[in-house]
Design an enzyme around this catalytic site. Sequence first.
Site, PDB file in Angstrom:
ATOM      1  N   GLY A  83       1.306  25.482   6.552  1.00  0.00           N
ATOM      2  CA  GLY A  83       1.209  25.915   7.801  1.00  0.00           C
ATOM      3  C   GLY A  83      -0.101  26.078   8.549  1.00  0.00           C
ATOM      4  N   GLY A 108      -1.812  26.581  11.164  1.00  0.00           N
ATOM      5  CA  GLY A 108      -1.989  26.801  12.702  1.00  0.00           C
ATOM      6  C   GLY A 108      -3.080  27.678  12.647  1.00  0.00           C
ATOM      7  CB  ALA A 109      -4.169  30.478  14.535  1.00  0.00           C
ATOM      8  N   GLY A 166      -3.323  29.932   8.842  1.00  0.00           N
ATOM      9  CA  GLY A 166      -3.492  29.221   7.725  1.00  0.00           C
ATOM     10  C   GLY A 166      -4.471  28.348   7.947  1.00  0.00           C
ATOM     11  CG  ASN A 212       2.701  38.636  12.401  1.00  0.00           C
ATOM     12  OD1 ASN A 212       1.687  39.536  12.133  1.00  0.00           O
ATOM     13  ND2 ASN A 212       2.610  37.692  13.371  1.00  0.00           N
ATOM     14  CE  LYS A 245      -1.253  42.946  11.031  1.00  0.00           C
ATOM     15  NZ  LYS A 245      -0.584  41.901  11.635  1.00  0.00           N
ATOM     16  CG  ASN A 285       2.730  41.915  18.687  1.00  0.00           C
ATOM     17  OD1 ASN A 285       1.558  42.661  18.518  1.00  0.00           O
ATOM     18  ND2 ASN A 285       2.619  40.780  18.103  1.00  0.00           N
ATOM     19  CB  SER A 312       0.082  37.137  17.474  1.00  0.00           C
ATOM     20  OG  SER A 312       1.137  38.098  16.848  1.00  0.00           O
ATOM     21  CD  GLU A 345       5.819  34.958  13.460  1.00  0.00           C
ATOM     22  OE1 GLU A 345       5.766  34.604  12.342  1.00  0.00           O
ATOM     23  OE2 GLU A 345       4.830  35.863  13.794  1.00  0.00           O
TER      24      GLU A 345
END
Lengths: 317, 317
Positions: A16, A18-19, A21, A111, A193, A201, A264, A276
């Site tokens: 993955g 993406g940002a 990884g 996440n 978190k 979010n 995110s 997500e």
Amino acid sequence: MRARYVLPDFRIAVVGTGAIGGYYGAKLAYLGRDVHFLVRGDLRRVQRSGIRIRGKAENIRLAKVKCYSATADIGPCDLVLIAVKSTANAALSDLIPPLLHERTMLLTLQNGLGNEEFLARHFGAERVLGGLCFICLNRVSPGVIEHYDHGRLVVGEYNRYPAARTHDISWEFKRCGVVCTVAQNLGLERWRKLVWNVPFNGLAVVTGGLDTAAILARDDLRATALELMDEVIGAANKCGYPLPTAAALDQMKRTETMGAYRPSTLIDFAAGRALEIEAIWGEPLRRGIAAGAEMPRLTALHAQLEAIDQARQHPAK
Amino acid sequence: MRARYVLPDFRIAVVGTGAIGGYYGAKLAYLGRDVHFLVRGDLRRVQRSGIRIRGKAENIRLAKVKCYSATADIGPCDLVLIAVKSTANAALSDLIPPLLHERTMLLTLQNGLGNEEFLARHFGAERVLGGLCFICLNRVSPGVIEHYDHGRLVVGEYNRYPAARTHDISWEFKRCGVVCTVAQNLGLERWRKLVWNVPFNGLAVVTGGLDTAAILARDDLRATALELMDEVIGAANKCGYPLPTAAALDQMKRTETMGAYRPSTLIDFAAGRALEIEAIWGEPLRRGIAAGAEMPRLTALHAQLEAIDQARQHPAK
């Protein structure tokens, strides 16, 4: 140095790119680690132009990236960083096996709740570690990652105390310039978190796009965020993770200093990507309720997010 | 017949010829009443083609419509139906005065709380009546109103018991084929209607467009709707309007039979029109809190709606 579990010639895979990884993988590769990236959509561009990280505090170009369109082409690795969206977890059942040897470690940087459990169920609990990424990144174009703020990583073992390998992995990240610490209790840190992710979010999306500063600017949304935080803390406690009530105000204070931060999920939402929802809202809600917590506000927020997400996926509705 | 207050030659004005004003005004005019419509954007089309009402149970064409672009051209009337969106109330300060003689009655057909008060403040409380419209309409094109369901009107006096004129007005509507009843306590009926509008109009928007059937299909949204209803009932009680707790389940049962109904605020939202946030959520919230009610869920819903509405008005944000 007693790095038994992470050696300089370790093979590392990033599943993955993406940002998240792309960022952590490139940081490791940039300082000479042997990192192999699974790159889906952007493969050609990353082959040609590499990975670029741009930010206030760093500007890195990893010109030569070992990238692949299939994990079978990567082969067995010692450490796998998992950074696909949790909504794509089902694909991991096929993606991971070619990367495994007997002692391959799987570090999910995803996440929310449920990702370690997914990996444990499919590939054995003893392989699984988790990392919490306190960082604001955005993949602005293929292979180009904008690094806005923060960067801290917290790594821990799935349902176990940290072991020698946990510290070794943390050390590897630190070596490559990432602020990294080891969590004594990964589950507790995941819940901590969530105390932030659940309200901010979520509210960012259900308000039609408010950033953290805009949320805090309204007393009513601030109150709603605090109530959601209290519910998450209550659920964590019921689930056996002793988060103090003060965690809510702590997170609020921290948020005050963030400026206009776009969570995110809001970035995903604006980009038309899947949200997500299960990892950040669904799973905590399910666990909290199963443990006897009352979560009416999270129930409402989760319902709205699901409905919004479904409406986007079926716009004809 | 002792109709002292509403006579066959009464002059009636309709301020705001949208779906509601167009519908009830056309019903009165169709059976021969002297109705004068203030029509803003659609004037030419309504002059040319009249007002058309299409529905399962009726199909009416009012070919000749007395329509005007300014209330000064209408002049003093005996009864004024006010059907602009409550978000446009400020404009009434200029629109209403040319319509007034000493005994002109102002009947607001607007949604939510605060409209009678606005009229009373500006034009004198003794003129003011209110009407609750239990109807599903949509103005589908200029002068064309789709009538989907229901149609009942409840009229009452502002802060007074019903008087002879209240019954006369009700009678006039009935004469023209509108199911109309007189409210003993208009304020109580406004709160009772809010028990429905607050959750369903609100959740339809913050879920990205769910209709009533889709909301009821989810247990979590149903629970959220019930909690919002309980808050509204609690606030009504604190404000001196004795709504029974059972009003929530009553409304739920009623909603089950509605089918896939799109609340007016959702229709406004989808059409890009301003949302009546103050009348439906803001004012009830303010009054409830001032009276000592706890309304965390309404606070959150109101905050989200305001943020969504503001984001639409300033999309650059």
